[in-house]
Structures are given as structure tokens and as C-alpha cells.
Design a protein around this motif. Structure first.
Motif, mmCIF file in Angstrom:
data_model
loop_
_atom_site.group_PDB
_atom_site.id
_atom_site.type_symbol
_atom_site.label_atom_id
_atom_site.label_comp_id
_atom_site.label_asym_id
_atom_site.label_seq_id
_atom_site.Cartn_x
_atom_site.Cartn_y
_atom_site.Cartn_z
ATOM 1 N N MET A 166 0.839 -1.187 0.000
ATOM 2 C CA MET A 166 0.000 0.000 0.000
ATOM 3 C C MET A 166 0.885 1.252 0.000
ATOM 4 O O MET A 166 1.916 1.302 0.654
ATOM 5 C CB MET A 166 -0.919 -0.031 1.207
ATOM 6 N N ALA A 167 0.464 2.262 -0.714
ATOM 7 C CA ALA A 167 1.244 3.487 -0.872
ATOM 8 C C ALA A 167 1.503 4.186 0.461
ATOM 9 O O ALA A 167 2.604 4.693 0.688
ATOM 10 C CB ALA A 167 0.523 4.432 -1.832
ATOM 11 N N ILE A 168 0.546 4.200 1.343
ATOM 12 C CA ILE A 168 0.718 4.878 2.631
ATOM 13 C C ILE A 168 1.815 4.199 3.448
ATOM 14 O O ILE A 168 2.656 4.878 4.054
ATOM 15 C CB ILE A 168 -0.612 4.913 3.422
ATOM 16 N N GLU A 169 1.851 2.894 3.449
ATOM 17 C CA GLU A 169 2.893 2.173 4.193
ATOM 18 C C GLU A 169 4.276 2.454 3.599
ATOM 19 O O GLU A 169 5.242 2.638 4.334
ATOM 20 C CB GLU A 169 2.612 0.668 4.209
ATOM 21 N N GLN A 170 4.364 2.488 2.272
ATOM 22 C CA GLN A 170 5.632 2.810 1.623
ATOM 23 C C GLN A 170 6.082 4.220 2.004
ATOM 24 O O GLN A 170 7.252 4.464 2.279
ATOM 25 C CB GLN A 170 5.507 2.712 0.099
ATOM 26 N N LEU A 171 5.132 5.154 2.050
ATOM 27 C CA LEU A 171 5.455 6.525 2.418
ATOM 28 C C LEU A 171 5.942 6.611 3.861
ATOM 29 O O LEU A 171 6.944 7.265 4.149
ATOM 30 C CB LEU A 171 4.229 7.419 2.222
ATOM 31 N N LYS A 172 5.265 5.922 4.755
ATOM 32 C CA LYS A 172 5.686 5.911 6.164
ATOM 33 C C LYS A 172 7.097 5.334 6.305
ATOM 34 O O LYS A 172 7.929 5.886 7.027
ATOM 35 C CB LYS A 172 4.707 5.101 7.007
ATOM 36 N N ASP A 173 7.352 4.235 5.618
ATOM 37 C CA ASP A 173 8.677 3.616 5.666
ATOM 38 C C ASP A 173 9.747 4.577 5.129
ATOM 39 O O ASP A 173 10.834 4.693 5.691
ATOM 40 C CB ASP A 173 8.711 2.316 4.856
ATOM 41 N N PHE A 174 9.408 5.257 4.040
ATOM 42 C CA PHE A 174 10.356 6.198 3.452
ATOM 43 C C PHE A 174 10.672 7.334 4.419
ATOM 44 O O PHE A 174 11.829 7.680 4.635
ATOM 45 C CB PHE A 174 9.801 6.741 2.135
ATOM 46 N N PHE A 175 9.663 7.912 5.038
ATOM 47 C CA PHE A 175 9.912 9.030 5.940
ATOM 48 C C PHE A 175 10.621 8.596 7.216
ATOM 49 O O PHE A 175 11.345 9.383 7.818
ATOM 50 C CB PHE A 175 8.647 9.829 6.217
ATOM 51 N N GLU A 176 10.479 7.355 7.603
ATOM 52 C CA GLU A 176 11.283 6.846 8.717
ATOM 53 C C GLU A 176 12.763 6.849 8.330
ATOM 54 O O GLU A 176 13.625 7.188 9.124
ATOM 55 C CB GLU A 176 10.840 5.435 9.119
ATOM 56 N N LYS A 177 13.025 6.458 7.084
ATOM 57 C CA LYS A 177 14.400 6.463 6.577
ATOM 58 C C LYS A 177 14.941 7.889 6.520
ATOM 59 O O LYS A 177 16.089 8.146 6.866
ATOM 60 C CB LYS A 177 14.430 5.825 5.186
ATOM 61 N N VAL A 178 14.092 8.825 6.110
ATOM 62 C CA VAL A 178 14.488 10.222 5.975
ATOM 63 C C VAL A 178 14.924 10.806 7.322
ATOM 64 O O VAL A 178 15.886 11.568 7.386
ATOM 65 C CB VAL A 178 13.327 11.061 5.387
ATOM 66 N N LYS A 179 14.247 10.429 8.380
ATOM 67 C CA LYS A 179 14.555 10.964 9.712
ATOM 68 C C LYS A 179 16.020 10.784 10.092
ATOM 69 O O LYS A 179 16.594 11.634 10.755
ATOM 70 C CB LYS A 179 13.684 10.307 10.776
ATOM 71 N N GLY A 180 16.631 9.694 9.665
ATOM 72 C CA GLY A 180 18.000 9.398 10.049
ATOM 73 C C GLY A 180 19.044 9.690 8.986
ATOM 74 O O GLY A 180 20.197 9.314 9.141
ATOM 75 N N ASP A 181 18.672 10.359 7.904
ATOM 76 C CA ASP A 181 19.595 10.557 6.788
ATOM 77 C C ASP A 181 19.579 12.025 6.355
ATOM 78 O O ASP A 181 18.693 12.459 5.611
ATOM 79 C CB ASP A 181 19.188 9.644 5.637
ATOM 80 N N SER A 182 20.575 12.794 6.800
ATOM 81 C CA SER A 182 20.591 14.234 6.514
ATOM 82 C C SER A 182 20.753 14.536 5.023
ATOM 83 O O SER A 182 20.207 15.523 4.530
ATOM 84 C CB SER A 182 21.672 14.937 7.325
ATOM 85 N N SER A 183 21.481 13.695 4.283
ATOM 86 C CA SER A 183 21.624 13.956 2.846
ATOM 87 C C SER A 183 20.296 13.745 2.122
ATOM 88 O O SER A 183 19.962 14.480 1.185
ATOM 89 C CB SER A 183 22.722 13.091 2.235
ATOM 90 N N LEU A 184 19.538 12.776 2.567
ATOM 91 C CA LEU A 184 18.212 12.541 1.994
ATOM 92 C C LEU A 184 17.271 13.703 2.352
ATOM 93 O O LEU A 184 16.466 14.135 1.518
ATOM 94 C CB LEU A 184 17.666 11.206 2.509
ATOM 95 N N GLN A 185 17.393 14.221 3.541
ATOM 96 C CA GLN A 185 16.595 15.380 3.940
ATOM 97 C C GLN A 185 16.888 16.569 3.024
ATOM 98 O O GLN A 185 15.967 17.282 2.606
ATOM 99 C CB GLN A 185 16.889 15.753 5.394
ATOM 100 N N GLU A 186 18.149 16.779 2.689
ATOM 101 C CA GLU A 186 18.528 17.879 1.797
ATOM 102 C C GLU A 186 17.937 17.688 0.401
ATOM 103 O O GLU A 186 17.476 18.644 -0.223
ATOM 104 C CB GLU A 186 20.049 18.026 1.721
ATOM 105 N N LYS A 187 17.966 16.454 -0.088
ATOM 106 C CA LYS A 187 17.361 16.175 -1.397
ATOM 107 C C LYS A 187 15.879 16.519 -1.381
ATOM 108 O O LYS A 187 15.352 17.098 -2.328
ATOM 109 C CB LYS A 187 17.525 14.702 -1.769
#
Length: 60
Positions: free
Chosen positions: A1-22
């Protein structure tokens, strides 16, 4: 489901400053979908659940 993928992605974003900049540089939901895909998270643009303002708030 798209919502679960989005949640997983934003969890990854929380710990990755380069991804946050992108994400801060993203100009549209489609850009975010492309960035997410580069990092193994896939969801269709037409099901992207955030507006541009909401995206900006989440991204930083």
C-alpha cells in the motif's frame, strides 16, 4: 500500500541528513516520488497523499 511505503520512506528520511537535503530541494510531489524510488520505496505519483505545503513541512 502506498501509505505504508510513504511511512517507511519518511522513517528512513529521519535518520539521513543527505536525503533530507534532497527532499528540501524537491519542487513537486513527483520529485519526491523519484527520490523515494532511488532509495527503494515505490508509490505512484497520483496516490501521493501530501500537498506541496504538507511535503515542505514534513521534509523540514
Amino acid at each position: 500500500m502506498a501509505i505504508e511505503q510513504l511511512k517507511d520512506f519518511f522513517e528512513k528520511v529521519k535518520g539521513d541528513s543527505s536525503l533530507q537535503e534532497k527532499l528540501k530541494a524537491a519542487k513537486s510531489p513527483e520529485d519526491v516520488v523519484g527520490i523515494a524510488k532511488e532509495h527503494g520505496h515505490v508509490f505512484p505519483e497520483n496516490q501521493f497523499p501530501l500537498s506541496a505545503k504538507e511535503l515542505e513541512a514534513v521534509a523540514g
